[in-house]
Scaffold this active site. Structure first.
Site, PDB file in Angstrom:
ATOM      1  CG  ASP A 179     -77.594  56.897 -17.222  1.00 20.32           C
ATOM      2  OD1 ASP A 179     -76.696  57.670 -17.565  1.00 20.32           O
ATOM      3  OD2 ASP A 179     -78.629  56.713 -17.878  1.00 20.32           O
ATOM      4  CG  ASP A 192     -82.540  56.275 -20.085  1.00 23.50           C
ATOM      5  OD1 ASP A 192     -81.424  56.823 -19.946  1.00 23.50           O
ATOM      6  OD2 ASP A 192     -83.052  56.047 -21.178  1.00 23.50           O
ATOM      7  CG  ASP A 240     -78.644  59.803 -19.282  1.00 24.05           C
ATOM      8  OD1 ASP A 240     -77.643  60.222 -19.863  1.00 24.05           O
ATOM      9  OD2 ASP A 240     -79.439  58.983 -19.752  1.00 24.05           O
TER      10      ASP A 240
END
Lengths: 233, 944
Positions: free
Chosen positions: B577, B573, B140
């Site tokens: 995700d 995080d 990410d």
């Protein structure tokens, strides 16, 4: 040959290590005799005519019963049949007050019979036989000749061939051997030691030569795969 | 919830391969039993009268029905050979992994983040060794690679670059060029550091810009920053206490920059912007200036610029404009090419350093001109249909003939150590893909900043932001849009794939990178195009997917996981995700800032992206190495043991007689060979942690699965075959003669005890040969295991049990040990058995060394750090305070430590809405939340 000269009989193609055979005995009965009644492990030789057999089981039933007589220069050679079994067996596994009972009384006779007046702990033939062998070809100690034999001495052996090995195509052999402090003659172990030692030497020589002729430097980074690839591409 | 997926239970690839190995062993077991069974059927015969095979004999040995004999023997043999299946292996592995994760990973101080007091956390112990084989990382962006913190970093004014800072990339490049790591330059005393401003150049600060070559341009620059924006000030009107609320952190950073340069924007009314200007008339002079805002031409993704028309108190009319370099340069007035050229160079320089750039320009307007234009602007602004389009057209009329002022460079602050970590990971052969919901420009920018893409790479860009597609979107026919995008994607994919294969065939071709956006990805993931996409992306060394939805993140991950059968790792995080983290082989959550959802779904949680290097290269690699060794060794020791039994079967008339006593067989795995292998699973290491990171390429051995492929297993199998033959035949053959000076003979149990002693000793010594590091724990466990055998046999053969059983091994060991044969054999057999392995290892190391062996040799003179403390790589570098907080962090966690997971990541809602053609403005809470998130971040400045 120096005394003591050991007399072994050897049987080939005889499966003393067959599962049915190995377990067909009762260690408790050998030690306690008729006082110990549960002899189911001795099948199929656990009882005869409703009476228990001591010693029971296939192993005892098939006791080896050939006898050997050694004659040297018309004189009978003294063969000592004592102390041929391991002391631990005599002392701890076979009872001193256990006498053969109802042994080899069946219709089928498997092998030798035992003197009912001698306790099992003194029946050394039986004790030797009942320490079952590991391989289908095995030697067992028969006795000792307590007398030196010279080279070219002629020894006449009288064998009473009682034991049946014919039915299964087994072979019987008689072996005379001496023993040193290391034990009996053991070609294999000696050869193996020499072979291993010399091949180790040989291999180390090869590596030494390799190291001299074609050394691989320690930590040569060109052996690292990512460096090798860098060169090839 | 549309993006939610079933929570998968993960097992490591190595374990799944282990299952196959176990299946193979079952196959071998069956085969061995079958051979034995057939043999028994053939062997059984009445001619062996001493076996008592009368008519009434039980079925097991009844020669009249050989088939039943064979079948029953089959079952006997299955129990006899069952030791070939290493049942205790699973228990041992679980134990090893549990200790690895709780003691090594969770307690590694290299992965402990002091600022947030967060240690690494292995939430599952299943996947330790999977960490050593990862080939693809899906990351990410926001919160993982970046801190979502924009800082004004550099600028170029009138052809002059200001700002002395260096980005991490520039550090990296400089370090590579000079070969050494340069110490970070001492920051000058004038440096002002606050949130959003990380700029250091004395030439511009505190009015010093007045002495620069073109102070007027500087003045325009600062005013442009202070006026041309849509920021709202909040709080006290003093420079220290004010906070800016902006739709994007970039804007806030720019206004903060203006404040620090002495142009303090402190109040906004609907028509006026108030700026407190210092040093304008003369040094030290401070004046409040109200600027009347006449028109605001807002930013959007097609215009890529923002303009403000304002009137100075003295009546001057100016249009200030800031925007992307491409759109600004198109609209510049003719002339002054030198400045344009220099500024363009600066833009490129900033861009390649991973900074986000904006061009600033202005235009003086005459009142006539403005009035003319404003007459067109007002109807456009108030029109009800196509207002945006009309406003764009009107904007075009006035945003022309601009005069270039310069450009700004904002750093999208990366998490600490990200570029160097990525560099290490890519040297380790790991490919990193960035999957982000951000715009394409931002994503590419970050890819530059992280050194994933650089200018030497060939970039393939598949974007839905083409004129053709945009036109179709304006027409609004959904079916046509879909068809058009699908065709475009197909065409582009084909083209790129061909091109990429051309590049691959060339010897020194450039590295490739692929950038694709979510809309295109939606069609590229279509089953028809999927293969093409996969092939293309596997050719690329880095891939950036932008504007992707959480579900697409998971789809991309599964594409590589299932399509390419590579081992994947996802790191993220936020809640967006989660699906990606669950889809990958290994999911990693960044703990600490954005709530707990990602962490709750993850397998491992770390506080910073850079800890990934430690987690993969050190712990992952070691775990892989250790578990591979444990598994292959287990395989070896059970196979060796069982094969000796198997050889014996041939010489017992296939009757299924045991070679070893029951207790030997039962305790073999549990006591006599259990502990040393666990020591290997815990403590073995080829090279130290620091060398692991210094030679990241060592990791490739895990990616290639060098230590647990069928070839390795085959070699082990070969040597266990060899050893079992040695054990069986050496011991049986050599024991067939008189054994001591009194000529007495051995029986079956003497021979088998001898053989078993040899097996235990050899198997334990063999373990020492696979160790890379031998600690005292190895010595203790190996010696202890051998000793345990002797202690056991001394006791076991010394007593008779009261209940009825065969006293087979009674006194056996004492009989054995009274002969020289015992000692000679005990010396000879292990030597012969291990000679083969010894030779193999020598040749392997000499001619075909593994990489780690070379690295060991390079560093062979370095102090041997095999003590336990260093095995854990804990060096006592923490201050007492830090140590205390670390200790506290090791305590059981409070479950209430749970922060606001209900929010989605900023901009997500509007992104999805816009995909469906609905306009959704940035939500107020997004802005507020982002602001609060940044506030809660630890202030690094406190430490410095």
């Amino acid at each position: 040959m120096k005394a003591p000269i050991y007399i072994y009989y050897q049987l080939d193609n005889y499966y003393q290590n067959h599962r049915r055979y190995v377990k067909s005995r009762s260690d408790k009965q050998l030690l306690h005799g008729l006082n110990y009644r549960d002899t189911s492990s001795c099948k199929p030789e656990e009882s005869n005519n409703g009476l228990p057999i001591v010693p029971c089981g296939l192993i005892a039933w098939s006791l080896f019963n050939d006898t050997f007589n050694f004659v040297h220069a018309t004189k009978q050679l003294e063969v000592s049949r004592k102390n041929i079994a391991w002391k631990s067996d005599r002392d701890h596994k076979f009872g001193k007050n256990v006498y053969p009972f109802n042994f080899q009384n069946g219709t089928l006779i498997g092998g030798g019979s035992l003197n009912p007046s001698i306790p099992l702990s003194d029946q050394e033939d039986l004790i030797v036989w009942m320490r079952t062998a590991a391989l289908p070809s095995f030697r067992k100690l028969y006795g000792r000749i307590e007398q030196d034999l010279e080279e070219d001495d002629l020894v006449e052996v009288k064998i009473s061939n009682n034991y049946n090995t014919f039915s299964f195509g087994g072979k019987k052999k008689l072996v005379l051997s001496t023993s040193g402090w290391l034990g009996g003659k053991n070609d294999f172990l000696g050869m193996a030691c020499i072979a291993v030692g010399s091949s180790s030497l040989f291999i180390s020589l090869i590596f030494v030569m390799l190291h001299v002729k074609n050394p691989r430097p320690y930590g040569d980074t060109s052996y690292l795969t990512w460096n090798r690839k860098g060169i090839s591409s | 919830m549309m993006n939610a997926m079933n929570v998968p239970s993960k097992r490591s690839t190595l374990e799944r391969k282990l299952d196959k190995l176990i299946l193979t062993l079952f196959g071998a077991l069956f085969l061995m039993c079958l051979i034995g069974a057939i043999g028994s059927g053939i062997f059984i015969s009445r001619k062996y009268y001493y076996l008592g095979l009368t008519e009434s004999v039980e079925n097991q040995f009844n020669p009249s029905n050989r088939f039943v004999v064979a079948t029953l023997t089959m079952f006997t043999l299955i129990t006899l050979y069952s030791t070939i299946i290493p049942i205790s292996l699973y228990v041992s592995i679980e134990m090893i992994k549990f200790i690895q994760s709780t003691q090594f990973i969770n307690k590694d101080l290299h992965m402990y983040h002091i600022e947030t007091n967060t240690p690494a956390l292995a939430r599952t112990s299943n996947l330790n060794e999977e960490l050593g084989q990862v080939e693809y990382i899906f990351s990410d962006k926001t919160g993982t690679l970046t801190r979502n913190l924009m800082e004004f970093f550099k600028c170029s004014i009138g052809g002059e670059v200001y700002g002395t800072g260096m980005t991490e990339i520039e550090w990296g490049v400089a370090a590579q060029r000079n070969g050494i790591k340069i110490e970070e330059a001492q920051k000058s005393a004038t440096v002002v550091h606050e949130k959003g401003f990380n700029f250091d150049d004395a030439r511009l600060m505190r009015g010093a810009w007045r002495n620069e070559p073109n102070p007027d341009t500087c003045k325009e620059f600062f005013r442009c920053l202070a006026i041309c924006h849509t920021v709202l000030p909040e709080g006290d009107e003093s420079p220290e206490k004010i906070t800016y609320q902006a739709a994007s952190p970039d804007e806030a950073a720019l206004v903060t920059a203006a404040k620090n340069f002495g142009f303090f924007f402190y109040r906004r009314t609907p028509t006026t912007v108030y700026v407190r200007e210092s040093h304008v008339e003369k040094m030290g002079n401070i004046q409040d200036m109200p600027y009347e805002i006449l028109n605001v031409l807002e930013f959007n993704s097609t215009r890529k610029r923002q303009s403000v028309v304002c009137r100075y108190p003295n009546g001057r009319l100016v249009l200030y404009c800031k925007g992307a370099d491409t759109v600004i340069y198109e609209r510049l007035a003719h002339g002054n090419d030198a400045l344009k050229k220099v500024t363009r160079e600066h833009l490129e320089q900033f861009g390649s350093a991973g900074l986000r750039t904006l061009c600033l320009a202005y235009r003086d307007l005459t009142p006539d001109m403005y009035e003319n234009w404003n007459e067109k602007f007002i109807p456009a602004k108030s029109s009800l249909r196509d207002r945006e389009k009309k406003l764009d057209e009107v904007g075009e009329l006035i945003e022309k003939d601009l005069i270039l002022i310069g450009c700004t460079a904002i750093e999208d602050k990366l998490q600490e150590g990200v570029p160097s970590c990525i560099e290490i990971l890519s040297r380790a052969g790991i490919k990193i893909w960035v999957l982000t919901g951000d715009k394409m420009e931002t994503a590419i920018n970050i890819a530059y900043a992280c050194n994933l893409i650089n200018n030497e790479m060939k970039q393939f860009i598949i974007s839905s932001e083409t004129d053709e597609i945009r036109e179709a979107e304006n027409r609004g026919d959904q079916v046509e849009i879909a068809r058009l995008i699908r065709d475009t994607v197909k065409k582009e994919l084909k083209k790129c794939l061909e091109e990429s294969q051309n590049f691959l065939h060339r010897v020194a071709g450039p590295k490739l990178s692929l950038v694709i956006d979510g809309k295109c990805l939606m069609y590229a993931l279509d089953p028809n195009l999927r293969v093409m996409l996969l092939n293309l992306s596997l050719n690329c060394s880095s891939v950036v997917c932008c504007r992707v939805s959480p579900l697409q993140k998971a789809q991309v991950t599964s594409l590589v996981k299932k399509g390419a059968r590579k081992i994947t790792l996802s790191i993220g995080d936020g809640a967006n995700d989660v699906s990606m983290i669950q889809a990958a082989h290994v999911g990693i959550g960044i703990s600490g800032l954005e709530g707990m959802q990602a962490v709750m779904a993850s397998d491992f949680a770390i506080a910073q992206f850079r800890f990934l290097a430690d987690l993969l290269l050190v712990h992952g690699r070691w775990s892989y190495l250790r578990i591979s060794k444990v598994v292959t060794y287990f395989f070896y020791k059970n196979l060796t043991f069982t094969l000796t039994q198997f050889w014996f079967t041939f010489q017992t008339g296939f009757s299924g007689q045991r070679f070893y006593d029951d207790w030997f067989q039962s305790l073999y795995n549990v006591i006599f060979t259990a502990l040393p292998v666990i020591m290997v699973g815990l403590f073995d290491k080829d090279v130290s942690a620091s060398l692991s990171k210094r030679y990241p390429q060592l990791y490739k051995e895990g990616i290639r699965n060098s230590f647990f492929k069928w070839r390795v297993v085959g070699i082990w199998a070969f040597f266990s075959l060899y050893q079992s033959l040695i054990f069986y035949h050496f011991v049986t053959t050599s024991s067939s003669n008189g054994q001591n000076f009194s000529g007495k003979m051995f029986g079956l149990w003497d021979v088998s005890t001898m053989a078993f002693t040899c097996v235990v000793v050899t198997v334990n010594l063999r373990l020492l040969m696979i160790c890379n590091s031998i600690t005292r724990w190895h010595h203790i466990s190996v010696a202890g295991s051998i000793l345990a055998w002797f202690v056991f046999i001394f006791i076991y053969s010394g007593v008779m049990t009261p209940y009825d059983r065969q006293e087979n091994v009674y006194y056996v060991i004492y009989v054995l040990m009274s002969t020289f044969y015992f000692y000679l054999t005990l010396l000879l057999v292990p030597v012969v058995a291990l000679l083969g392995d010894f030779l193999y290892q020598g040749i392997q190391r000499w001619f075909f060394p593994y990489d780690y062996q070379i690295v060991q040799e390079i560093h062979r003179h370095e102090p041997d750090d095999t003590r336990r403390a260093q095995l854990l790589e804990i060096s006592n570098q923490l201050t007492p305070d830090e140590a205390r907080s670390f200790a506290i962090s090791q305590l059981p966690r409070e479950t209430s430590k749970h922060t606001g997971f209900a929010f989605e990541s900023p901009g997500y809602e509007s992104f999805f809405a816009s995909q469906q053609g609905v306009y959704a403005p940035q939500k107020a809470w997004d802005v507020a939340r982002r602001a609060s998130m940044m506030r809660s971040k630890p202030k690094k400045s406190q430490k410095n």
